[in-house]
Scaffold this motif. Structure first.
Motif, PDB file in Angstrom:
ATOM      1  N   ALA A 270       0.784  -0.973   0.285  1.00 59.18           N
ATOM      2  CA  ALA A 270      -0.057  -0.156   0.078  1.00 59.18           C
ATOM      3  C   ALA A 270       0.919   1.258   0.008  1.00 59.18           C
ATOM      4  CB  ALA A 270      -0.762   0.053   1.150  1.00 59.18           C
ATOM      5  N   ARG A 271       1.993   1.305   0.815  1.00 58.16           N
ATOM      6  CA  ARG A 271       2.994   2.273   0.894  1.00 58.16           C
ATOM      7  C   ARG A 271       3.590   2.619  -0.604  1.00 58.16           C
ATOM      8  NH1 ARG A 271       6.018   0.430   4.235  1.00 58.16           N
ATOM      9  NH2 ARG A 271       4.718   1.042   5.922  1.00 58.16           N
ATOM     10  N   ALA A 272       3.890   1.568  -1.155  1.00 58.14           N
ATOM     11  CA  ALA A 272       4.664   1.429  -2.624  1.00 58.14           C
ATOM     12  C   ALA A 272       3.846   2.219  -3.493  1.00 58.14           C
ATOM     13  CB  ALA A 272       5.089   0.301  -2.837  1.00 58.14           C
ATOM     14  N   ALA A 273       2.388   1.783  -3.338  1.00 57.95           N
ATOM     15  CA  ALA A 273       1.457   2.372  -4.460  1.00 57.95           C
ATOM     16  C   ALA A 273       1.128   3.656  -4.430  1.00 57.95           C
ATOM     17  CB  ALA A 273       0.122   1.420  -4.176  1.00 57.95           C
ATOM     18  N   ARG A 274       1.105   4.061  -3.014  1.00 61.60           N
ATOM     19  CA  ARG A 274       0.558   5.653  -2.834  1.00 61.60           C
ATOM     20  C   ARG A 274       1.937   6.328  -3.157  1.00 61.60           C
ATOM     21  NH1 ARG A 274      -1.066   3.612   2.348  1.00 61.60           N
ATOM     22  NH2 ARG A 274       0.981   4.280   3.247  1.00 61.60           N
ATOM     23  N   HIS A 275       3.115   5.986  -2.862  1.00 61.61           N
ATOM     24  CA  HIS A 275       4.413   6.755  -3.413  1.00 61.61           C
ATOM     25  C   HIS A 275       4.421   6.670  -4.960  1.00 61.61           C
ATOM     26  CE1 HIS A 275       8.821   6.819  -4.318  1.00 61.61           C
ATOM     27  NE2 HIS A 275       8.665   7.944  -3.627  1.00 61.61           N
ATOM     28  N   LEU A 276       4.371   5.551  -5.335  1.00 59.85           N
ATOM     29  CA  LEU A 276       4.401   5.579  -7.079  1.00 59.85           C
ATOM     30  C   LEU A 276       3.174   6.400  -7.731  1.00 59.85           C
ATOM     31  CD1 LEU A 276       5.190   1.985  -7.648  1.00 59.85           C
ATOM     32  CD2 LEU A 276       6.756   3.914  -7.999  1.00 59.85           C
ATOM     33  N   SER A 277       2.061   6.290  -7.185  1.00 56.64           N
ATOM     34  CA  SER A 277       1.039   7.275  -7.759  1.00 56.64           C
ATOM     35  C   SER A 277       1.196   8.774  -7.489  1.00 56.64           C
ATOM     36  CB  SER A 277      -0.341   7.015  -7.079  1.00 56.64           C
ATOM     37  OG  SER A 277      -0.726   5.579  -7.248  1.00 56.64           O
ATOM     38  N   ALA A 278       1.953   9.185  -6.546  1.00 54.36           N
ATOM     39  CA  ALA A 278       2.422  10.514  -6.161  1.00 54.36           C
ATOM     40  C   ALA A 278       3.377  10.957  -7.326  1.00 54.36           C
ATOM     41  CB  ALA A 278       2.665  10.733  -4.876  1.00 54.36           C
ATOM     42  N   ALA A 279       4.465   9.997  -7.302  1.00 54.63           N
ATOM     43  CA  ALA A 279       5.686  10.326  -8.169  1.00 54.63           C
ATOM     44  C   ALA A 279       5.218  10.402  -9.701  1.00 54.63           C
ATOM     45  CB  ALA A 279       6.776   9.485  -7.682  1.00 54.63           C
ATOM     46  N   GLN A 280       4.424   9.648  -9.936  1.00 56.96           N
ATOM     47  CA  GLN A 280       4.193   9.242 -11.469  1.00 56.96           C
ATOM     48  C   GLN A 280       2.633   9.293 -11.556  1.00 56.96           C
ATOM     49  OE1 GLN A 280       6.147   9.182 -13.657  1.00 56.96           O
ATOM     50  NE2 GLN A 280       8.080   8.609 -12.761  1.00 56.96           N
ATOM     51  N   PRO A 281       2.038  10.386 -11.564  1.00 57.52           N
ATOM     52  CA  PRO A 281       0.471  10.637 -11.704  1.00 57.52           C
ATOM     53  C   PRO A 281      -0.022  10.270 -13.176  1.00 57.52           C
ATOM     54  CG  PRO A 281       1.503  12.996 -11.876  1.00 57.52           C
ATOM     55  CD  PRO A 281       2.668  11.914 -11.501  1.00 57.52           C
ATOM     56  N   ASN A 282       0.754   9.972 -13.998  1.00 54.81           N
ATOM     57  CA  ASN A 282       0.138   9.526 -15.395  1.00 54.81           C
ATOM     58  C   ASN A 282       0.172   7.915 -15.506  1.00 54.81           C
ATOM     59  OD1 ASN A 282      -0.287  11.987 -16.237  1.00 54.81           O
ATOM     60  ND2 ASN A 282       1.779  12.246 -16.873  1.00 54.81           N
ATOM     61  N   TRP A 283       0.916   7.471 -14.475  1.00 56.22           N
ATOM     62  CA  TRP A 283       0.863   5.833 -14.466  1.00 56.22           C
ATOM     63  C   TRP A 283      -0.466   5.246 -13.795  1.00 56.22           C
ATOM     64  CZ3 TRP A 283       6.360   4.061 -12.287  1.00 56.22           C
ATOM     65  CH2 TRP A 283       7.287   4.437 -13.364  1.00 56.22           C
ATOM     66  N   TRP A 284      -0.762   4.232 -14.301  1.00 56.88           N
ATOM     67  CA  TRP A 284      -1.783   3.389 -13.572  1.00 56.88           C
ATOM     68  C   TRP A 284      -1.230   2.597 -12.517  1.00 56.88           C
ATOM     69  CZ3 TRP A 284      -2.788  -1.988 -13.344  1.00 56.88           C
ATOM     70  CH2 TRP A 284      -3.886  -2.146 -12.973  1.00 56.88           C
ATOM     71  N   VAL A 285      -1.501   2.713 -11.502  1.00 54.81           N
ATOM     72  CA  VAL A 285      -0.848   1.989 -10.109  1.00 54.81           C
ATOM     73  C   VAL A 285      -2.095   1.329  -9.220  1.00 54.81           C
ATOM     74  CG1 VAL A 285       0.533   2.339  -8.042  1.00 54.81           C
ATOM     75  CG2 VAL A 285       1.000   3.645 -10.178  1.00 54.81           C
ATOM     76  N   SER A 286      -1.940   0.241  -9.062  1.00 52.12           N
ATOM     77  CA  SER A 286      -3.161  -0.431  -8.274  1.00 52.12           C
ATOM     78  C   SER A 286      -2.162  -1.406  -7.222  1.00 52.12           C
ATOM     79  CB  SER A 286      -3.748  -1.051  -9.055  1.00 52.12           C
ATOM     80  OG  SER A 286      -4.845  -1.826  -8.533  1.00 52.12           O
ATOM     81  N   ALA A 287      -2.482  -1.168  -5.748  1.00 49.21           N
ATOM     82  CA  ALA A 287      -2.278  -2.064  -5.023  1.00 49.21           C
ATOM     83  C   ALA A 287      -3.481  -3.275  -5.044  1.00 49.21           C
ATOM     84  CB  ALA A 287      -2.331  -1.659  -3.484  1.00 49.21           C
ATOM     85  N   ALA A 288      -2.838  -4.617  -4.945  1.00 48.28           N
ATOM     86  CA  ALA A 288      -3.853  -5.836  -4.900  1.00 48.28           C
ATOM     87  C   ALA A 288      -3.289  -7.011  -4.153  1.00 48.28           C
ATOM     88  CB  ALA A 288      -4.063  -6.137  -6.369  1.00 48.28           C
ATOM     89  N   PHE A 289      -4.166  -7.845  -4.086  1.00 48.44           N
ATOM     90  CA  PHE A 289      -3.811  -9.145  -3.577  1.00 48.44           C
ATOM     91  C   PHE A 289      -4.021 -10.038  -4.668  1.00 48.44           C
ATOM     92  CE2 PHE A 289      -4.631  -8.057   1.074  1.00 48.44           C
ATOM     93  CZ  PHE A 289      -3.332  -8.783   1.552  1.00 48.44           C
ATOM     94  N   LEU A 290      -2.843 -10.796  -5.049  1.00 51.37           N
ATOM     95  CA  LEU A 290      -3.096 -11.831  -6.089  1.00 51.37           C
ATOM     96  C   LEU A 290      -3.319 -13.212  -5.375  1.00 51.37           C
ATOM     97  CD1 LEU A 290       0.152 -10.924  -8.301  1.00 51.37           C
ATOM     98  CD2 LEU A 290      -2.348 -10.031  -8.305  1.00 51.37           C
ATOM     99  N   ARG A 291      -4.257 -13.995  -6.099  1.00 48.68           N
ATOM    100  CA  ARG A 291      -4.755 -15.201  -5.646  1.00 48.68           C
ATOM    101  C   ARG A 291      -5.036 -15.897  -6.843  1.00 48.68           C
ATOM    102  NH1 ARG A 291      -8.158 -11.373  -3.700  1.00 48.68           N
ATOM    103  NH2 ARG A 291      -7.589 -11.764  -1.582  1.00 48.68           N
TER     104      ARG A 291
END
Length: 291
Positions: A270-291
């Motif tokens: 979750a922290r990584a997703a927030r940081h990347l979203s702020a640093a790269q606002p034009n990227w599509w970023v999603s935190a997820a659980f893979l199952r």
């Protein structure tokens, strides 16, 4: 009949080994461990006499002409197998990026087949649903019942659900659409030619997070190198993920350009997703659980 609703989750290739190019049909033969997110597109079906499709959502614009949409193609393929098939008006809320290596269109098509199965009293593993999935697209069969499993051949051979422990992940698409065909062409395989020598690791059922990371660490995505050449933004996204604290593994999914990172802890993802979203606002970023 009331409105029918289902999710069309993103498909993530945790591994993707290219074994070669088949002599019979020319298709590339693959071996891939596939997992799914908990969220993605949403598809609804309002039963009725006319087959229609409307598309809205953040990524609806690039979804393409409706007649080319895999939801409609899957429905028509099933109708050819089952004359008198009951269908209706589909509505797709598109959230996943298009041409992104995460099976968005394939997952939408599989979602349509699941809804049609419910409306027509067909079990999820009914042979007609599976046959319609295969004729619609290589990734559609594995998306019919979206659980982690092995996919082999040109997508036609699907293993049993593996019941893996859900693993926290961050998905990143740097906003560059990547078509699949040029990536496979870049491998340069002739019909009948074999590729690679390392065997895919055996993936046991019910692996823990640490067990899964240990198992897939030595594996690879054989499409990553040609995709990075054609879309250098993939390198940028992978480097950004690998710098995030707690990242255990970063790799490309499918033919790109979406990349993913796996984490031990949900809070790190979750922290990584927030940081990347702020640093790269034009990227599509999603935190997820893979199952």
């Amino acid at each position: 009949m009331s409105l029918l609703v289902t999710r069309a989750p993103a498909k993530i290739n945790l591994t993707l080994h290219v074994l070669g190019r088949r002599a019979g049909d020319g298709y590339h033969e693959l071996e891939s461990l596939v997992a799914f997110t908990g969220a993605g597109d949403t598809l609804t079906l309002e039963p009725g006499p006319d087959l229609t499709l409307t598309v809205t959502g953040p990524t609806a614009g690039p979804a393409g002409p409706l007649d080319d949409n895999l939801v409609i193609k899957a429905t028509r393929n099933l109708a050819r197998l089952r004359p008198g098939l009951r269908h209706g008006a589909f509505h797709l809320v598109k959230r996943l990026p298009v041409a992104a290596g995460i099976g968005g269109g394939s997952s939408d098509a599989a979602a349509a087949l699941r809804l049609l199965g419910r409306w027509n009293d067909l079990a999820p593993d009914h042979p007609d649903l599976i046959a319609a999935a295969r004729t619609t697209g290589a990734d559609v069969p594995v998306c019919l019942m979206p659980r982690a499993r092995m996919m082999r051949g040109a997508g036609e051979s699907i293993g049993p659900a593996l019941d893996l422990t859900p693993i926290p992940a961050v998905l990143v698409n740097p906003g560059v659409p990547v078509e699949t065909a040029p990536i496979f062409r870049a491998l340069g395989l002739a019909v009948g030619e074999r590729y690679g020598t390392d065997a895919h690791p055996v993936i046991a059922a019910r692996l823990s997070r640490s067990g899964l990371l240990e198992a897939i660490g030595p594996a690879r995505n054989d499409l990553e190198a040609p995709a990075r050449t054609l879309a250098p933004a993939i390198d940028v996204a992978l480097a950004a993920l690998r710098r995030e604290p707690g990242c255990r593994l970063a790799r490309m999914s499918g033919s790109g350009a979406t990349v993913f990172a796996l984490f031990d802890h949900r809070s790190d993802a979750a922290r990584a997703a927030r940081h990347l979203s702020a640093a790269q606002p034009n990227w599509w970023v999603s935190a997820a659980f893979l199952r």
